[in-house]
Write an enzyme that holds these catalytic residues in place. Structure first.
Site: not given
Length: 325
Positions: A51, A184, A202, A212-215, A235-236, A238
């Site tokens: 990950s 993450t 991450t 795509r971009v997460g948190d 974590t998790g 996003g």
């Protein structure tokens, strides 16, 4: 800032190796930002961690993109996302913080910035990750739409508690390694002088829509540090964390007087109220108080935090879990 005992708190059991690598310097009075970057580096270079970094799984096009951020305070933070040539996004984020007036650099321009500051270029796609992507592309899931893929139960990370294993995804499903999920490393540290710092790194959601971009690289979402209140990392899934400004919310709860565990719980409960929780969803928060107290909470079981302090290294489940399904 009040002097006291140093502590590190990071997400998932694979982070224990990074905590150990950083601990001697931190315990001797080192910079907590150096410590969290070292924790990230260990995960980023480990191909067994599926990950983060070199072991991370690619997007739907077969390309790996890496995101990360660092933070000392609201006025001292940096972020880099969409890196395709550099293995250490948290380290690039530190360069953004220290050598530019900006908060975030993205995509090819972020890679160019890393080149200009001497970061080595790396092939980011590990052989095992390439093989996993090829299997996915040949499977029915590889021809479906992104929304259908996202509903796969195997997207939910589960920590077996083995720091040497690295993989969070699919090992819990009938003993198979299915390579269908993500997560993450978030790392928080308190130095002997009371200073706080945090970092995230991450590779994001496997098989994600490119771009795509997460948190994780977004200050206040995947990470927040305020020397007046405390620090938190997430974590998790996003999108759930982003919708609630999760890490910022945890720190604000501590500012209002909540203990770290209660602050993390409040953020998880907010997500439970704000979203329709689906089978693949998981979120966890780790919070670090000004006095070095650590607390964690999670949406579901299967999360472990790696904590290192004067008592040694240990893995701890969250003090609160919203759901047990």
């Amino acid at each position: 800032m009040q002097p006291g005992n140093p502590v590190m708190a990071s997400t998932w059991s694979f982070s224990a190796r990074g905590n150990a690598a950083a601990w001697v310097a931190l315990a001797s009075g080192g910079d907590p930002l150096d410590a969290v970057l070292e924790a990230c580096r260990v995960a980023e270079e480990d191909p067994a961690v599926d990950s983060v970094g070199f072991g991370g799984l690619p997007d739907a096009s077969g390309r790996v993109t890496l995101d990360g951020c660092v933070m000392r305070s609201p006025s001292r933070c940096g972020s880099a996302c969409g890196l395709r040539r550099h293995l250490h996004p948290a380290r690039v984020a530190r360069l953004v913080m220290e050598r530019t007036p900006h908060g975030m650099l993205a995509g090819e321009a972020a890679d160019d910035f890393a080149d200009a500051h001497g970061e080595p270029v790396r092939d980011l796609l590990a052989p095992a990750a390439r093989e996993a992507w090829e299997r996915w592309r040949a499977s029915p899931r590889g021809t479906g739409d992104a929304a259908a893929q996202a509903r796969d139960r195997s997207l939910r990370p589960v920590d077996t508690g083995d720091p040497a294993a690295g993989a969070l995804f699919g090992a819990h499903l009938r003993g198979e390694r299915r390579w269908h999920a993500h997560d993450t490393i978030g790392s928080l540290a308190r130095g002997r002088d009371g200073q706080l710092a945090g970092a995230c790194s991450t590779s994001g959601t496997p098989w994600k829509v490119p771009g795509r971009v997460g948190d994780s690289p977004i200050v206040g979402h995947g990470l927040y540090v305020d020397p007046e209140a405390g620090a938190a990392t997430a974590t998790g899934t996003g999108e759930l964390i982003m919708g609630t400004c999760g890490s910022f919310l945890v720190v604000e709860e501590m500012r209002r007087g909540a203990a770290p565990a209660a602050a993390a719980r409040a953020a998880v409960e907010r997500i439970g109220r704000a979203f329709r929780i689906e089978p693949h969803h998981q979120v966890a928060f780790v919070a670090l108080g000004l006095d070095g107290t650590v607390g964690a909470a999670a949406l579901r079981t299967g999360f472990l935090a790696a904590i290192r302090d004067g008592r040694g290294e240990r893995l701890e489940p969250p003090g609160f879990t919203l759901r047990d399904d």
